[in-house]
Design a protein around this motif. Structure first.
Motif, PDB file in Angstrom:
ATOM      1  N   LEU A  92       0.912  -1.255  -0.079  1.00  9.30           N
ATOM      2  CA  LEU A  92       0.095   0.087  -0.091  1.00  9.30           C
ATOM      3  C   LEU A  92       0.869   1.214  -0.113  1.00  9.30           C
ATOM      4  O   LEU A  92       1.710   1.261   0.825  1.00  9.30           O
ATOM      5  CB  LEU A  92      -0.801  -0.017   1.021  1.00  9.30           C
ATOM      6  CG  LEU A  92      -1.617   1.384   1.415  1.00  9.30           C
ATOM      7  CD1 LEU A  92      -2.576   1.671   0.340  1.00  9.30           C
ATOM      8  CD2 LEU A  92      -2.445   1.307   2.864  1.00  9.30           C
ATOM      9  N   ARG A 128     -15.431   4.021   2.067  1.00  5.32           N
ATOM     10  CA  ARG A 128     -15.593   2.689   1.955  1.00  5.32           C
ATOM     11  C   ARG A 128     -15.247   2.168   0.469  1.00  5.32           C
ATOM     12  O   ARG A 128     -15.973   2.519  -0.386  1.00  5.32           O
ATOM     13  CB  ARG A 128     -16.476   2.180   2.699  1.00  5.32           C
ATOM     14  CG  ARG A 128     -17.823   2.455   2.126  1.00  5.32           C
ATOM     15  CD  ARG A 128     -19.057   1.828   2.640  1.00  5.32           C
ATOM     16  NE  ARG A 128     -20.115   2.258   2.294  1.00  5.32           N
ATOM     17  CZ  ARG A 128     -20.739   1.822   1.376  1.00  5.32           C
ATOM     18  NH1 ARG A 128     -20.118   0.738   0.675  1.00  5.32           N
ATOM     19  NH2 ARG A 128     -22.043   2.317   0.772  1.00  5.32           N
ATOM     20  N   THR A 140     -13.854  -2.040  -1.237  1.00  4.89           N
ATOM     21  CA  THR A 140     -13.332  -3.264  -1.303  1.00  4.89           C
ATOM     22  C   THR A 140     -11.898  -3.104  -1.523  1.00  4.89           C
ATOM     23  O   THR A 140     -11.567  -2.528  -2.635  1.00  4.89           O
ATOM     24  CB  THR A 140     -13.940  -4.247  -1.989  1.00  4.89           C
ATOM     25  OG1 THR A 140     -15.432  -4.271  -1.475  1.00  4.89           O
ATOM     26  CG2 THR A 140     -13.172  -5.694  -1.927  1.00  4.89           C
ATOM     27  N   GLN A 141     -10.827  -3.665  -0.829  1.00  3.07           N
ATOM     28  CA  GLN A 141      -9.460  -3.445  -1.103  1.00  3.07           C
ATOM     29  C   GLN A 141      -9.139  -4.513  -2.449  1.00  3.07           C
ATOM     30  O   GLN A 141      -9.326  -5.649  -2.380  1.00  3.07           O
ATOM     31  CB  GLN A 141      -8.716  -4.272   0.035  1.00  3.07           C
ATOM     32  CG  GLN A 141      -6.983  -4.321   0.205  1.00  3.07           C
ATOM     33  CD  GLN A 141      -6.434  -2.765   0.035  1.00  3.07           C
ATOM     34  OE1 GLN A 141      -7.080  -2.062   0.922  1.00  3.07           O
ATOM     35  NE2 GLN A 141      -5.440  -2.837  -0.298  1.00  3.07           N
ATOM     36  N   ASN A 145      -6.878  -6.575  -5.337  1.00  2.00           N
ATOM     37  CA  ASN A 145      -6.057  -7.284  -5.313  1.00  2.00           C
ATOM     38  C   ASN A 145      -4.726  -6.584  -5.815  1.00  2.00           C
ATOM     39  O   ASN A 145      -4.849  -5.834  -6.589  1.00  2.00           O
ATOM     40  CB  ASN A 145      -6.277  -8.568  -5.772  1.00  2.00           C
ATOM     41  CG  ASN A 145      -6.641  -8.550  -7.225  1.00  2.00           C
ATOM     42  OD1 ASN A 145      -6.494  -7.404  -7.755  1.00  2.00           O
ATOM     43  ND2 ASN A 145      -7.187  -9.765  -7.990  1.00  2.00           N
ATOM     44  N   LEU A 169      -1.764  -1.377  -4.137  1.00  2.00           N
ATOM     45  CA  LEU A 169      -2.731  -0.338  -3.983  1.00  2.00           C
ATOM     46  C   LEU A 169      -1.946   1.141  -3.992  1.00  2.00           C
ATOM     47  O   LEU A 169      -1.042   1.056  -3.062  1.00  2.00           O
ATOM     48  CB  LEU A 169      -3.700  -0.380  -2.963  1.00  2.00           C
ATOM     49  CG  LEU A 169      -4.546   0.932  -2.971  1.00  2.00           C
ATOM     50  CD1 LEU A 169      -5.506   0.841  -4.353  1.00  2.00           C
ATOM     51  CD2 LEU A 169      -5.758   0.457  -1.759  1.00  2.00           C
ATOM     52  N   GLU A 197       3.104   1.140   3.145  1.00  2.00           N
ATOM     53  CA  GLU A 197       2.394   0.375   4.364  1.00  2.00           C
ATOM     54  C   GLU A 197       3.295   0.310   5.529  1.00  2.00           C
ATOM     55  O   GLU A 197       2.847   0.214   6.545  1.00  2.00           O
ATOM     56  CB  GLU A 197       2.044  -0.816   3.764  1.00  2.00           C
ATOM     57  CG  GLU A 197       0.958  -1.823   4.589  1.00  2.00           C
ATOM     58  CD  GLU A 197       0.370  -2.784   4.052  1.00  2.00           C
ATOM     59  OE1 GLU A 197       1.356  -3.936   4.067  1.00  2.00           O
ATOM     60  OE2 GLU A 197      -0.851  -3.056   4.070  1.00  2.00           O
TER      61      GLU A 197
END
Length: 507
Positions: free
Chosen positions: A26, A479, A481-482, A484, A487, A503
């Motif tokens: 991330l 919000r 959905t993460q 795949n 990111l 991250e």
């Protein structure tokens, strides 16, 4: 296949004089407007394709400071294989590097193309890219990675008669070719059926004009044969009489000719008989001696004798022919000819009746053949109509199953793959994405981001390619959905300088 970005190095790229970005699972990029946030993910696409994240051309040169060269380098990992790609601009000319080695544009483009498909990669990297493509390109990209329906799957949903017919035909031709064949045949048989009906009608009209005569053909033919026999017998007698009459006429004609010769000969006699004996020469007018006069007299007597002999011979020939004529009989054949005429009259109605009966039979046979051709043409036409209807049903059912198959891949999005023509009701390829009943173009910013993320995850799952994903304006969604893969999130933070954290750093 997994694609990961490891490091990006920018030199004189727009506002970034010298920037190095290390990517994690991330990567968060934040800061106020005009701090160069969007230039970072944009430079990734420029390095690969020379475009921005939406596939459009861009000018990466900086504004506001001097520079000698623009350069962007991206270290990425594709299936555990590291590749360092570099693109630059120097004095307006493009430059390329592969693993720090200067390269040609063709070599560079071929390498990038071999790593991943451009449209698919940009759709995975930037969820908004997919929606910039033409609907037909969107549809093709989506279906490229969805398992194609087998014919058997569709046949199983069709009526048995249609399924069996198509299953038999597709062994030889594709459905596309079958549709072309039977569209052409339907048009051809339409015209042929009209012509066949017209021929049947014409033949029936001709039949109605032929009187329907009840006649025993066998009996009539027997009577005709008997009459023809009688005519032939009479003709033989008449011909025999004609032969005799021809001899009589010929002899009579010869007598007439001799008589004319005798008359002509008799007319010459008086002048010969009374011819005077002259004592002078006819040429020189000199008196003739006694010897010459006697010679003239002897010549006259000789000519008289010759004349008399010739005249007598003609008379004798005439007498002989008259004797011959007296032995011949002239037969009058008018009676026989009248009998032949009457027999012909008796035979005519029988012949006409048979001819009419034969004509009716021929027309009836032609009508049966015309009706058979008409039925065959109609059957061929109906067969093509049935096959075309079956193909149409196959396409409709296939579209339904395909749409269902694709739709099952999504949770919140609705996908339309086909639309129905108002005129003929046929299904035509189409593509539109909706969320909560709204077309993508009508979605809010946050809705469009969520829609793009869902779609790119479906593409990733179906293609088997896990690629980094870039989300711009992340502050507009609370919000989602993460996705795949890696990111990269860009967020506007008022009053903040450019900040990049991975991250690990965030933890």
């Amino acid at each position: 296949m997994r694609i990961q970005f490891q490091k990006l190095t920018l030199k004189n790229y727009k506002s970034h004089r010298d920037l190095v970005v290390e990517f994690g699972d991330l990567t968060k990029i934040s800061g106020d407007n005009a701090k160069g946030k969007s230039s970072i993910p944009e430079s990734l696409c420029w390095t690969l394709y020379g475009t921005d994240a939406l596939g459009s051309k861009l000018d990466p040169t900086p504004i506001g400071y001097d520079f000698d060269e623009v350069k962007s380098e991206l270290l990425l990992n594709v299936e555990d294989k590291q590749v360092l790609l570099g693109r630059g601009l120097s004095k307006g000319k493009a430059k390329y590097w592969i693993n720090d080695v200067p390269s040609k544009a063709t070599e560079y483009d071929e390498l990038v193309h071999s790593l991943f498909d451009k449209d698919l990669f940009l759709s995975l990297f930037n969820p908004s890219y997919f929606f910039t493509m033409h609907p037909s390109e969107q549809r093709a990209l989506m279906l490229r990675y969805v398992t194609t329906l087998a014919n058997k799957e569709v046949f199983g949903q069709l009526p048995t008669a249609q399924a069996d017919k198509l299953a038999e035909l597709v062994k030889k031709h594709s459905l596309t070719d079958l549709e072309k064949i039977h569209r052409e045949n339907r048009t051809k048989q339409d015209k042929a059926y009209i012509a066949a009906q017209s021929r049947t009608k014409t033949l029936l009209e001709q039949l109605n004009r032929v009187p329907e005569i009840v006649v025993d053909v066998v009996e009539a033919e027997a009577k005709i044969a008997e009459l023809e026999k009688q005519i032939k017998e009479i003709e033989l007698v008449a011909e025999s009489s004609r032969e005799g009459n021809r001899a009589y006429d010929n002899t009579e004609a010869r007598i007439q000719s001799l008589q004319e010769q005798i008359s002509a000969s008799a007319a010459k006699w008086p002048s010969l008989r009374d011819e005077a004996i002259k004592d002078t020469c006819r040429t020189c007018k000199r008196p003739l001696d006694d010897g010459s006069v006697e010679a003239v007299k002897a010549d006259k007597e000789q000519r008289k004798g010759q004349y008399q002999a010739n005249h007598k011979a003609l008379v004798e020939q005439r007498k002989a022919l008259e004797t011959e004529l007296a032995s011949l009989e002239y037969i009058d054949v008018s009676e026989q000819l009248e009998k032949i005429r009457k027999l012909g009259e008796d035979m005519q109605p029988l012949t006409e009746a048979i001819n009419l009966r034969t004509r009716r039979e021929q027309l009836e046979q032609q009508i049966e053949q015309a009706k058979a051709a008409e039925a065959e043409t109609l059957a061929s036409h109906n067969e093509s109509v049935f096959i075309l209807d079956a193909i149409k049903a196959f396409q409709a059912k296939g579209a339904e199953l395909q749409a269902t198959k694709v739709q099952e891949l999504f949770t919140t999005l609705s996908i339309r793959l086909f639309k129905q023509n108002k005129g003929d009701g046929e299904l035509k390829p189409d593509f539109e994405i909706e969320m909560d009943g709204k077309a993508y173009r009508k979605l809010s910013l946050s809705e469009s981001i969520r829609a793009g993320l869902e779609l790119r995850d479906v593409l990733s799952q179906q293609s088997g390619i896990v690629a980094p994903c870039f989300v711009d304006n992340a502050e507009s969604i609370t919000r989602f959905t993460q996705p795949n893969g890696q990111l990269i999130m860009c967020r506007v933070v008022a009053g903040q300088e450019l900040k990049i954290e991975t991250e690990e750093e965030a933890q």
